[in-house]
Write an enzyme that holds these catalytic residues in place. Sequence first.
Site, mmCIF file in Angstrom:
data_model
loop_
_atom_site.group_PDB
_atom_site.id
_atom_site.type_symbol
_atom_site.label_atom_id
_atom_site.label_comp_id
_atom_site.label_asym_id
_atom_site.label_seq_id
_atom_site.Cartn_x
_atom_site.Cartn_y
_atom_site.Cartn_z
ATOM 1 N N HIS A 82 44.960 -30.845 82.230
ATOM 2 C CA HIS A 82 45.067 -29.534 82.005
ATOM 3 C C HIS A 82 46.597 -29.142 82.426
ATOM 4 O O HIS A 82 47.032 -29.128 83.749
ATOM 5 C CB HIS A 82 44.194 -28.283 82.397
ATOM 6 N N ASP A 161 35.894 -15.377 79.727
ATOM 7 C CA ASP A 161 37.307 -15.898 79.990
ATOM 8 C C ASP A 161 38.251 -15.390 79.147
ATOM 9 O O ASP A 161 38.857 -14.403 79.499
ATOM 10 C CB ASP A 161 37.782 -16.888 80.411
ATOM 11 N N ARG A 168 42.471 -8.770 82.494
ATOM 12 C CA ARG A 168 43.383 -9.594 83.797
ATOM 13 C C ARG A 168 44.239 -9.165 83.090
ATOM 14 O O ARG A 168 45.757 -8.082 83.685
ATOM 15 C CB ARG A 168 43.636 -10.432 84.252
ATOM 16 N N SER A 183 39.203 -19.598 85.443
ATOM 17 C CA SER A 183 39.280 -19.509 84.349
ATOM 18 C C SER A 183 39.658 -20.589 83.658
ATOM 19 O O SER A 183 39.132 -20.875 82.843
ATOM 20 C CB SER A 183 41.025 -18.586 84.548
ATOM 21 N N LYS A 187 36.881 -23.369 81.281
ATOM 22 C CA LYS A 187 37.444 -23.771 80.035
ATOM 23 C C LYS A 187 37.057 -25.353 80.422
ATOM 24 O O LYS A 187 36.611 -26.237 79.563
ATOM 25 C CB LYS A 187 38.515 -23.850 79.497
HETATM 26 N N1 URA Z 1 45.593 -20.528 82.677
HETATM 27 C C1 URA Z 1 44.348 -19.654 82.573
HETATM 28 O O1 URA Z 1 43.516 -20.536 81.573
HETATM 29 N N2 URA Z 1 44.002 -19.061 82.944
HETATM 30 C C2 URA Z 1 45.000 -18.076 84.114
HETATM 31 O O2 URA Z 1 44.528 -17.146 84.790
HETATM 32 C C3 URA Z 1 46.149 -18.500 84.038
HETATM 33 C C4 URA Z 1 46.215 -19.671 82.693
#
Ligand code: URA
Length: 436
Positions: A82, A161, A168, A183, A187
Site C-alpha cells: 500500500h 471507513d 473526516r 483507515s 482495508k
Molecule cells: N489513505 C486512506 O486510505 N485513509 C486515510 O485516512 C488517508 C490516506
Amino acid sequence: MRFYDIIEKKRDGGELTESEIRWFVDEYTSGRAPDYQASALLMAIYLRGMTDAETAVLTDAMCRSGDTLDLSRFGALAVDKHSTGGVGDKTTLIVAPLAAALGLKVAKMSGRGLGHTGGTVDKLESIPGYRTALPADEFMAQVERIGVAVIGQSGNLVPADKKLYALRDVTATVSSIPLIASSIMSKKLAAGAGSIVLDVKVGSGAFMHTPQEAEKLARTMVEIGARCSRKVSALLTNMDLPLGRAVGNALEVREAVEMLRGETNSDAALREICVALAGQMAALALGIDHTEATNRARRALESGAALAKFREWISAQGGDCGFIDRPETLCPASRRETVTAPRAGWVHSVDAAGIGKAAMLLGAGRERKEDGIDFSAGVLLCVKNGERVEAGAPLCELLSSTVEDFSGAAETAAAAFVISDEPAPEQRLIYGIVQA
Ligand code: URA
C-alpha cells in the site's frame, strides 16, 4: 452505552475501552448514530490522539464492518502493498508482477484516484479490455495460476471507513495519525494478506511532510499489524518530487512497461523504490534476509521475468497486450504542448503537488468522485532535480485529448520547477525502513 459519554471521555483525554470503540464503530456504520456525534468524537480523537491499543481495536472493528477476503489457501505467500498516495506513483504496476515473478501471491484490490494523486484502477482502465472487476472465484483462480490479479475494491470492503473517511473529509479531521493508520490498515487487514509492505510517502506531495511524522505514522501501522497477527513493514520514501517522469494514467502505464522492458533511460528512483518494495515483500513472506530478497527482486526485474509476468497478468484480465511491445501506442493524446525553462540553471526542485495539479487540469484526475478521466492526459517531465537546463529548453510536456486551452496547466506546471544557479544537493530517496 451512551455516545455522549464516549465523546466526553475522549474529549478529556481518557483511554477508550475495547467495547466502547467497537460499539461506536458499529453504531455509526449501521446508521444508528448521527453524523454530529461521530464528528465530535473524531475531533476529540484528532486533538487527544489514541494509544496503540485503542488504534489497533479501532482498526480491527473497522475491518470487521464489511466483507473480508480469505487468502489462507495461499499460506504465507499472500502479500500486499500500500502506498499512502503520491504523484506519479505507478509502483503497483511494476511491484505486483515483480513479486509474482518471485513466487509470491498478489491478490490485490486497488483504489481510484481523487484529487492530485492517481489510483491504480484508473491506470489499469487505460488498457483496452482490462477488466477491473472479476468474479471472486476467477480472481482467486488467477492468483493461484499466475500469482497476480489486481481488481477494484469490492463495494462492501470496510464500509466503516467509507463513512468515517467522508466525514473526516468535511470536518478537518483527516490528518490524524491514529485515524489515517486505522483507515489504511483496516482495508489492508480486510484484504487478507499475511504480509503487508507499506510505502509511506514524505514530502510536499504527501500527507506527511517530514520524515519524523512519516516515521510515526509508519510505526503506528506496523504496530497495528503486530497486534493483529500480520507481518508489516514500511518504507519511508521521498514524495517531494513526482515518482518517475510520467504523471497521468496511460502515461504511467507506459512508463511502468518501459521499466519492466529494461529500457536504459528508465527512471532510477522509480526502479530503486520498486526493487525495495518487492524485496521487502519477499523478505517478509519467505522469511529470508532483506539483502538477499532485494537481490532476487533486482534479478527478476533485470532478467525480464517480471515483464513476462506482467504480460501474463494483463492478458489474463482481458487486456490487449499490444502496447507492451510498443508502449507509445497506448492512448496517444491528440494535443501536446511543451513548457520551457525561463532561464538557464540547475533544477533545484519539482513540486510534486504542483505537477499533480497540472495533470488534473489537463483531465488526468477527478475533482469529484463522479467525474470522468482522460486516460491520455498528463505531464511528462523532461528534467528532474539535479539536472542542468538551458534557457528555452523543455521542462515538461503537457498532454490531453479533452482540454483545448493548456494555459492554466502550463502556468501551474511551470511554477512547480525551481531553477537555481547552484546544483541542488542530492535528495534522499528512501529515508528508512520501519519494521516490527
Ligand atoms: N489513505 C486512506 O486510505 N485513509 C486515510 O485516512 C488517508 C490516506
